[in-house]
Design a protein around this motif. Structure first.
Motif, short mmCIF file in Angstrom:
data_model
loop_
_atom_site.label_atom_id
_atom_site.label_comp_id
_atom_site.label_asym_id
_atom_site.label_seq_id
_atom_site.Cartn_x
_atom_site.Cartn_y
_atom_site.Cartn_z
N LEU A 44 0.78 -1.34 -0.59
CA LEU A 44 -0.09 -0.24 0.01
C LEU A 44 0.66 1.37 0.36
O LEU A 44 0.38 1.93 -0.81
CB LEU A 44 -1.14 -0.03 1.39
N TRP A 89 3.57 11.75 6.87
CA TRP A 89 3.11 12.36 5.59
C TRP A 89 5.28 12.75 5.37
O TRP A 89 5.58 12.70 4.10
CB TRP A 89 2.83 13.87 5.62
N TYR A 142 6.74 10.30 2.93
CA TYR A 142 6.51 10.35 0.65
C TYR A 142 7.50 11.52 0.56
O TYR A 142 7.18 12.31 -0.72
CB TYR A 142 5.07 10.46 0.83
N LYS A 172 1.07 4.39 -2.97
CA LYS A 172 0.79 5.57 -2.59
C LYS A 172 2.19 6.14 -2.56
O LYS A 172 1.81 7.15 -3.39
CB LYS A 172 0.71 5.76 -1.15
N ARG A 173 2.85 6.12 -2.85
CA ARG A 173 4.01 6.78 -2.64
C ARG A 173 4.49 6.88 -4.69
O ARG A 173 5.02 8.18 -4.76
CB ARG A 173 5.65 6.28 -1.93
N TRP A 229 1.80 9.67 -5.41
CA TRP A 229 2.37 11.18 -5.66
C TRP A 229 3.67 11.33 -5.98
O TRP A 229 3.85 12.32 -6.43
CB TRP A 229 2.83 10.79 -4.32
#
Length: 414
Positions: free
Chosen positions: A104, A410, A413, A108-109, A112
């Motif tokens: 996951l 956060w 990331y 997401k990274r 991003w």
């Protein structure tokens, strides 16, 4: 000597805090990453400030100089080393995350990083928004991470096999691309074509594909497998031996295949007017997309450097470690610093905003005029050193902030 077999799942012991014995090993990764970030800024400084940056290829054997050639060539180490080490970092994260958590996070990274390429990096490079979307480093790392989100569920041996197949075999596609009548569409350019392919996506707006993802994904997969050497159970002497073996092997493969002049790079080398230029021809390998030989001659020395850096601890490595630990922050900020400096030089030289807008029709970058608007390499090197040095206090502050605010999700990331 046998290579320690990889784990195929995260064990209970792997979920415990990483022992202190691994800290120096991770530090060597940060130092190497910091070194390539510093070298990378040299190439971007040359892009912004060198007088011939947009009138000739610095690797053009007919017009280059030894200093210009080396200035450009050494920056080839940056992207492949960063992709490799990104894969290694993924493996190390897997030692403290479950597979589902790691998957996951990578998804997401990765997404991003793709967004960051478009909304942060391209505007810093061009001082425009959505006019020319260039898919380069963050895009390639991001899409590779998206794929790794699924690939990390595979057994270690499968990841290693697929990674080797991609890195060793992707140049078989050269024959397809060089066939008469072949044209690269958008999706093929993303997959393997690259090489500054330009596609209109709206009136007056284009997408430029420099980094097709397939070879970079293969390299990230091999970096992931390299992470096996950085487990706490691997002795330092054995790890360094394997890094030397792999590094020397990659360099040896480069020399052997390059001498054969048949496979591994779409453009053969040839004897030139003198010995030095012949060496330059031998070393001139294709980056867009990165050929097998390109990856061998860049990753090979990087692995040797990784083995060497583990035993070096001084003020220089401490500074490089800071750059390496704040790579995302450093990479993003340095574009805006370089382009702002170029803007100031642009207006100080008497140019106008009208000229800046006209330059966009030639080069998708404001305040950078082709021709004699830049400086010689001596000035370029001075600006490079000054910019890198000026970013150190910011990077050190951000590194300290990350260290003291680990509870803020956060930050993982960045």
């Amino acid at each position: 000597m046998t290579f320690p077999l990889p784990h195929t799942s995260v064990t209970a012991s792997a979920l415990n805090p990483v022992p202190s014995s691994i800290k120096s090993r991770i530090e060597s990764i940060d130092v190497l990453r910091g070194l390539i970030m510093v070298i990378m800024a040299l190439d971007h400084t040359r892009d912004f400030f060198h007088g011939q940056a947009y009138t000739d290829d610095p690797l053009n054997l007919d017009t280059t100089t030894p200093v210009l050639y080396v200035t450009r060539w050494i920056t080839h180490f940056c992207a492949p080393t960063f992709a490799l080490l990104s894969g290694t970092s993924i493996y190390l994260q897997g030692l403290r995350k479950s597979r589902s958590e790691l998957s996951l996070f990578l998804l997401k990274r990765g997404l991003w990083l793709i967004v960051a390429e478009v909304l942060l990096i391209v505007p810093g490079d061009t001082f425009t928004l959505f006019t020319s979307i260039t898919l380069v480093v963050f895009w390639s790392l991001g899409i590779s991470m998206v794929f790794m989100a699924g690939l990390t569920w595979l057994p270690f041996r499968a990841i290693l096999s697929i990674g080797l197949a991609i890195v060793l075999g992707h140049n078989l596609l050269d024959a397809v691309e060089q066939a008469p009548g072949f044209t690269s569409g958008f999706w093929w350019a993303l997959f393997h074509g690259g090489d500054h392919r330009v596609f209109d996506y709206a009136p007056g707006r284009v997408i430029v594909v420099l980094y097709p993802f397939l070879p970079w994904l293969g390299l990230m997969m091999l970096g992931y497998c390299l992470g096996r050497l950085f487990e706490p159970t691997v002795a330092a002497s054995k790890r360094q031996q394997w890094l030397v073996y792999f590094g020397a092997g990659a360099i040896g493969l480069f020399v052997g295949l390059r001498l054969l002049n048949g496979y591994g790079d779409p453009f053969p080398w040839s004897v030139q007017k003198d010995g030095l230029t012949t060496v330059f021809s031998f070393l001139k390998v294709h980056k867009y997309p990165p050929s097998l030989l390109y990856m061998c001659i860049t990753v090979g020395p990087a692995l040797l450097g990784l083995a060497l850096l583990e035993n070096i601890h001084n003020r220089v490595t401490a500074v490089l470690r800071t750059y390496g630990r704040t790579a995302f922050f450093y990479y993003t900020i340095h574009w805006y610093v370089l382009h702002t400096l170029r803007m100031l030089v642009f207006f100080a030289a008497g140019h106008t905003m009208t000229e800046a807008d006209k330059s966009l029709k030639i080069i998708p970058m404001r305040f950078v005029l082709p021709g004699e608007g830049g400086y010689d390499l001596g000035v370029v090197y001075f600006i490079w050193i000054a910019v890198v040095a000026s970013l150190y206090p910011l990077c050190r502050w951000f590194d300290d902030y990350k260290t003291t605010h680990k509870e803020q999700w956060w930050l993982s990331y960045l």
